[in-house]
Design a protein around this motif. Structure first.
Motif, PDB file in Angstrom:
ATOM      1  N   SER A 461     -12.546  58.214  10.848  1.00 34.97           N
ATOM      2  CA  SER A 461     -13.023  58.276  12.238  1.00 34.97           C
ATOM      3  C   SER A 461     -14.382  57.609  12.367  1.00 34.97           C
ATOM      4  O   SER A 461     -14.645  56.878  13.339  1.00 34.97           O
ATOM      5  CB  SER A 461     -13.107  59.737  12.695  1.00 34.97           C
ATOM      6  N   GLN A 462     -15.264  57.854  11.387  1.00 33.46           N
ATOM      7  CA  GLN A 462     -16.580  57.233  11.415  1.00 33.46           C
ATOM      8  C   GLN A 462     -16.465  55.720  11.281  1.00 33.46           C
ATOM      9  O   GLN A 462     -17.201  54.970  11.938  1.00 33.46           O
ATOM     10  CB  GLN A 462     -17.449  57.800  10.286  1.00 33.46           C
ATOM     11  N   ALA A 464     -13.957  53.889  12.304  1.00 28.79           N
ATOM     12  CA  ALA A 464     -13.482  53.378  13.591  1.00 28.79           C
ATOM     13  C   ALA A 464     -14.618  53.339  14.609  1.00 28.79           C
ATOM     14  O   ALA A 464     -14.782  52.372  15.360  1.00 28.79           O
ATOM     15  CB  ALA A 464     -12.324  54.240  14.097  1.00 28.79           C
ATOM     16  N   ARG A 465     -15.417  54.419  14.646  1.00 24.94           N
ATOM     17  CA  ARG A 465     -16.543  54.462  15.591  1.00 24.94           C
ATOM     18  C   ARG A 465     -17.547  53.339  15.285  1.00 24.94           C
ATOM     19  O   ARG A 465     -18.017  52.656  16.210  1.00 24.94           O
ATOM     20  CB  ARG A 465     -17.217  55.827  15.522  1.00 24.94           C
ATOM     21  N   ASP A 466     -17.897  53.156  14.008  1.00 28.43           N
ATOM     22  CA  ASP A 466     -18.850  52.108  13.639  1.00 28.43           C
ATOM     23  C   ASP A 466     -18.340  50.733  14.027  1.00 28.43           C
ATOM     24  O   ASP A 466     -19.099  49.881  14.522  1.00 28.43           O
ATOM     25  CB  ASP A 466     -19.116  52.152  12.129  1.00 28.43           C
ATOM     26  N   LEU A 468     -16.206  49.973  16.492  1.00 27.52           N
ATOM     27  CA  LEU A 468     -16.257  49.810  17.946  1.00 27.52           C
ATOM     28  C   LEU A 468     -17.689  49.643  18.438  1.00 27.52           C
ATOM     29  O   LEU A 468     -17.946  48.863  19.369  1.00 27.52           O
ATOM     30  CB  LEU A 468     -15.601  51.014  18.620  1.00 27.52           C
ATOM     31  N   GLU A 469     -18.640  50.361  17.819  1.00 27.59           N
ATOM     32  CA  GLU A 469     -20.042  50.205  18.233  1.00 27.59           C
ATOM     33  C   GLU A 469     -20.553  48.818  17.922  1.00 27.59           C
ATOM     34  O   GLU A 469     -21.304  48.236  18.711  1.00 27.59           O
ATOM     35  CB  GLU A 469     -20.895  51.271  17.541  1.00 27.59           C
ATOM     36  N   ASN A 472     -19.243  46.589  20.520  1.00 30.09           N
ATOM     37  CA  ASN A 472     -19.885  46.836  21.806  1.00 30.09           C
ATOM     38  C   ASN A 472     -21.281  46.246  21.883  1.00 30.09           C
ATOM     39  O   ASN A 472     -21.779  45.910  22.952  1.00 30.09           O
ATOM     40  CB  ASN A 472     -19.937  48.349  22.066  1.00 30.09           C
ATOM     41  N   SER A 520      -7.348  57.931  15.767  1.00 34.52           N
ATOM     42  CA  SER A 520      -8.803  57.969  15.999  1.00 34.52           C
ATOM     43  C   SER A 520      -9.252  56.793  16.861  1.00 34.52           C
ATOM     44  O   SER A 520     -10.012  56.955  17.830  1.00 34.52           O
ATOM     45  CB  SER A 520      -9.545  57.953  14.662  1.00 34.52           C
ATOM     46  N   ALA A 521      -8.788  55.593  16.529  1.00 33.52           N
ATOM     47  CA  ALA A 521      -9.174  54.402  17.288  1.00 33.52           C
ATOM     48  C   ALA A 521      -8.671  54.500  18.724  1.00 33.52           C
ATOM     49  O   ALA A 521      -9.364  54.123  19.679  1.00 33.52           O
ATOM     50  CB  ALA A 521      -8.633  53.153  16.604  1.00 33.52           C
ATOM     51  N   LEU A 524     -10.864  56.912  20.778  1.00 34.12           N
ATOM     52  CA  LEU A 524     -12.170  56.319  21.076  1.00 34.12           C
ATOM     53  C   LEU A 524     -12.080  55.285  22.193  1.00 34.12           C
ATOM     54  O   LEU A 524     -12.965  55.186  23.048  1.00 34.12           O
ATOM     55  CB  LEU A 524     -12.749  55.697  19.812  1.00 34.12           C
ATOM     56  N   ARG A 528     -13.893  55.941  25.768  1.00 33.88           N
ATOM     57  CA  ARG A 528     -15.063  55.054  25.856  1.00 33.88           C
ATOM     58  C   ARG A 528     -15.389  54.753  27.307  1.00 33.88           C
ATOM     59  O   ARG A 528     -14.527  54.468  28.119  1.00 33.88           O
ATOM     60  CB  ARG A 528     -14.756  53.757  25.101  1.00 33.88           C
TER      61      ARG A 528
END
Length: 529
Positions: A461-462, A464-466, A468-469, A472, A520-521, A524, A528
Motif C-alpha cells: 500500500s505504501q 502504491a501511495r508513493d 501516485l504521489e 502527482n 490498494s491502487a 487510492l 484521490r
C-alpha cells in the motif's frame, strides 16, 4: 584475455596430440566429411611411437592435464556406465577423488597464509600427506587443539587463469554455435555457459561452501536419511575450510557394503528420497553428487544413512519451476501424456502455438517403452537421444535454471544403477511427489501463504501511495482548473483495478500480492481528490 585464450587453445591441442585423443574421436560413427578432416591434421602425418597407455588411461590423463573444467566433465561421464565402455568408466572414476595432489609445501603455505598462523599453532596434529585430491581442492586430516578430528580443505593455487581461458573458449564456441545453428539457439548455449561460469567461480569460495554445508546440515538435522559434517567457522576462510572428519564407506565400495550386509534396496530408495526432499521440500539441493562426494555410515547397515561432503555446488528452483516440475513428473508417472504436453505449453517451455495432440503423441512414443522396467533395463542414452529429437521437432528450449538439476539427475541415476539395478524409480518417487502436492494445497499451507501475503499489505500500500504521489508531483501540462473535468477517468481506472483485484483473489482462493496491490491502487485512485 585474447592472448590467454590463444595460449590455452595451443595447450588443449598439445594435450590432444600427446594422448592421441583424435584416434578415439575418429573411431566414433562420424559423418564422412568429418572423418575426412583427419587428413588435414598435420600431426597425423608425423611418425609416432606406440603408446603404452590404454584408451581409458589416455583420456583420464588428458582431462587431468587440462584442468578443473575438463576434470568435472570426466567426473560426470564416469557415472554414465551405460554410455561408456567399462574400461573407460573405471579410469574416469579415478577423477572423483584421485586427482594428483599439488605439493604439500604449497598447501601448508596457503593454509597458514589464510589462517594467519602456523599449522602447529592451530592444530594439535596436521597430516601433510593429503587424504584426497580433487579438481579444485585437496584435503588434509588434522586434529584441533580442543580434540575434534577434522579435515582441512584448501583450494589449488593458480586455478583462476586456467578457468578464465577455458570459459573464454566455451563462450566463443557457444556464440558461434548460436549463429550457425537454429538447434543451438534453442539450446541457449551462452546462457548455459554463463550459469556454469557462476557455478565454477562459486566453488572457488570455500566460505560459500561452508554456508551451503551448514544449510544442508540444518535441513536434515536429526534425519535418518542424510548426515552432513559440522563446519568449524572459526577456522574457515575463502581458500580454507575446516570441518568435521567423517568415517564412512565410499558409496562405490560395493564389496565393503556387501560385507557389512547393507540393505542395498533401501539404500537406493533413500537416495531417491533424499534427492526429491532437497528439490521439492527445501528447494536447496546438493548439485555435485558424484560418488566421490557420497559415503555410507557404518553404524546401522540395515537402515543405511548417507553422508554428503563437498557442498560447493548447490542448486535451487523457484516455486513456479517446482510446481511445474512436480506436476510434470506426476503426470508422467500416471502416463497422462496430454497433461505433460499441456504443462510444457503453459510453462512456456515449448511455443504457445504447439499442437497439443501432436506433442502428446510424440511424448507417448518416447516414454511408453520405459515403463514397468527396472533401472537396469532402461537405456537412458537412447531415451535422452529420442527426447532430444522430440524437443528439436517442437522447438523446445533448454531451461538454464534446470541445468544443475539435470546434471544432478544424471549423477543420481548413475549411482542408483550401481547400487541396486532392480530399483523401480517410478514407484519410489511417485508417492513422495503426490504427498508433496497434497501438502501444498492443504489448509495449513494456504493459511501460511495468506499470512505471508497479509504481512506485505502495508508495504505494498505504501509503495502504491508513493508511486501516485510521485506522479502527482510532476508538472501538469494543462491548467489546474481543468483537473476536475478529468478526475472521472482516474476513478474509472480505480474501479477497474478493484474489480480485477477482487476477481483475482477469488480465482486464486488465496490473497496474492498482485491482488492486494490492485485493490490498494484502485482505492487510492477513487479516493484521490
Amino acid at each position: 584475455m585474447k592472448l590467454l585464450a590463444a595460449r590455452r587453445l595451443l595447450r588443449i591441442l598439445r594435450v590432444v596430440i600427446r594422448y592421441r585423443l583424435d584416434d578415439q574421436l575418429l573411431h566414433l560413427p562420424l559423418p564422412t566429411w568429418m572423418r575426412m578432416l583427419r587428413f588435414a591434421l598435420p600431426w597425423r602425418w608425423l611418425p609416432r611411437r606406440p603408446s603404452q597407455l590404454s584408451r581409458g588411461e589416455a583420456l583420464r590423463l588428458a582431462l587431468e592435464d587440462l584442468g578443473p573444467i575438463f576434470i568435472k566433465f570426466g567426473q560426470l561421464l564416469s557415472t554414465r556406465r551405460d554410455l561408456l565402455p567399462p574400461d573407460m568408466a573405471d579410469e574416469l572414476a579415478k577423477l572423483q577423488d584421485q586427482v594428483p595432489p599439488f605439493p604439500a609445501a604449497e598447501s601448508v603455505a596457503r593454509i597458514e597464509e589464510q589462517l594467519g598462523a602456523s599449522v602447529t599453532e592451530v592444530f594439535a596434529r596436521f597430516e601433510v600427506e593429503p587424504l584426497a585430491s580433487a579438481s579444485v581442492a585437496q584435503v588434509h586430516a588434522a586434529q584441533l587443539k580442543s580434540g575434534e578430528e577434522v579435515v582441512v580443505k584448501v583450494i589449488r593455487p593458480g586455478l583462476k587463469p586456467i578457468i578464465r581461458s577455458d570459459l573464454a573458449w566455451l563462450y566463443l564456441a557457444a556464440r558461434l554455435a548460436e549463429k550457425a545453428s537454429a538447434d543451438a539457439r534453442r539450446l541457449r548455449p551462452v546462457e548455459v555457459v554463463s550459469d556454469y561460469e557462476k557455478t565454477i567461480y562459486d566453488e572457488l569460495d570455500l566460505l560459500r561452501e561452508a554456508a551451503n554445508a551448514s544449510q544442508l546440515r540444518r535441513n536434515f538435522e536429526g534425519s535418518d536419511l542424510l548426515y552432513v559434517p559440522q563446519v568449524y567457522w572459526d577456522w574457515c576462510r575463502p581458500k580454507v575450510l575446516v570441518m568435521e572428519r567423517i568415517y564412512g564407506v565410499p558409496v562405490t565400495d560395493m564389496a565393503t557394503l556387501a560385507d557389512q550386509r547393507t540393505n542395498m534396496k533401501l539404500l537406493a530408495e533413500r537416495g531417491v528420497e533424499i534427492f526429491f526432499t532437497q528439490v521439492f521440500r527445501d528447494s536447496f539441493f546438493h548439485a555435485d553428487m558424484h560418488p566421490g562426494n557420497i559415503f555410507v555410515s557404518t553404524r546401522t547397515p540395515w537402515s543405511p544413512q548417507y553422508i554428503a561432503i563437498d557442498c560447493g555446488i548447490v542448486g535451487s528452483l523457484t516455486p513456479e519451476d517446482q510446481d511445474y516440475l512436480a506436476r510434470n513428473l506426476i503426470a508422467f508417472f500416471k502416463r497422462d501424456y496430454r497433461r505433460v504436453a499441456q504443462l510444457h505449453i503453459d510453462s512456456g517451455w515449448v511455443p504457445a502455438e504447439t499442437k497439443v495432440n501432436d506433442f502428446e503423441a510424440a511424448i507417448r512414443t518416447v516414454c511408453e517403452p520405459i515403463f514397468e522396467k527396472p533401472l537396469k533395463d532402461i537405456s537412458f542414452g537412447q531415451l535422452l537421444l529420442r527426447l532430444f529429437q522430440t524437443a528439436r521437432r517442437f522447438n523446445m528450449e533448454v531451461q538454464p535454471q534446470l541445468v544443475l538439476l539435470q546434471k544432478t539427475l544424471l549423477n543420481i541415476e548413475g549411482l542408483g544403477r550401481q547400487l541396486y539395478p532392480d530399483l523401480d524409480l517410478w514407484s519410489t518417487a511417485q508417492p513422495f511427489l503426490e504427498r508433496w502436492m497434497r501438502e501444498r494445497i492443504s489448509p495449513l499451507h494456504l493459511l501460511r501463504n495468506l499470512q505471508q501475503q497479509a504481512e506485505q499489505v502495508p508495504h505494498l500500500s505504501q509503495m502504491a501511495r508513493d508511486t501516485l504521489e510521485r506522479l502527482n508531483q510532476q508538472p501538469a501540462a494543462a491548467p489546474v482548473a481543468a483537473a476536475p473535468t478529468h478526475a472521472w477517468p482516474l476513478r474509472l481506472i480505480g474501479a477497474a483495478l478493484i474489480a480485477g483485484g477482487v476477481s483475482q483473489g477469488l480465482s486464486l482462493a488465496v490473497a496474492s500480492w498482485a491482488a492486494w496491490l490492485s485493490l490498494s491502487a484502485g482505492l487510492l485512485l477513487i479516493l484521490r481528490r
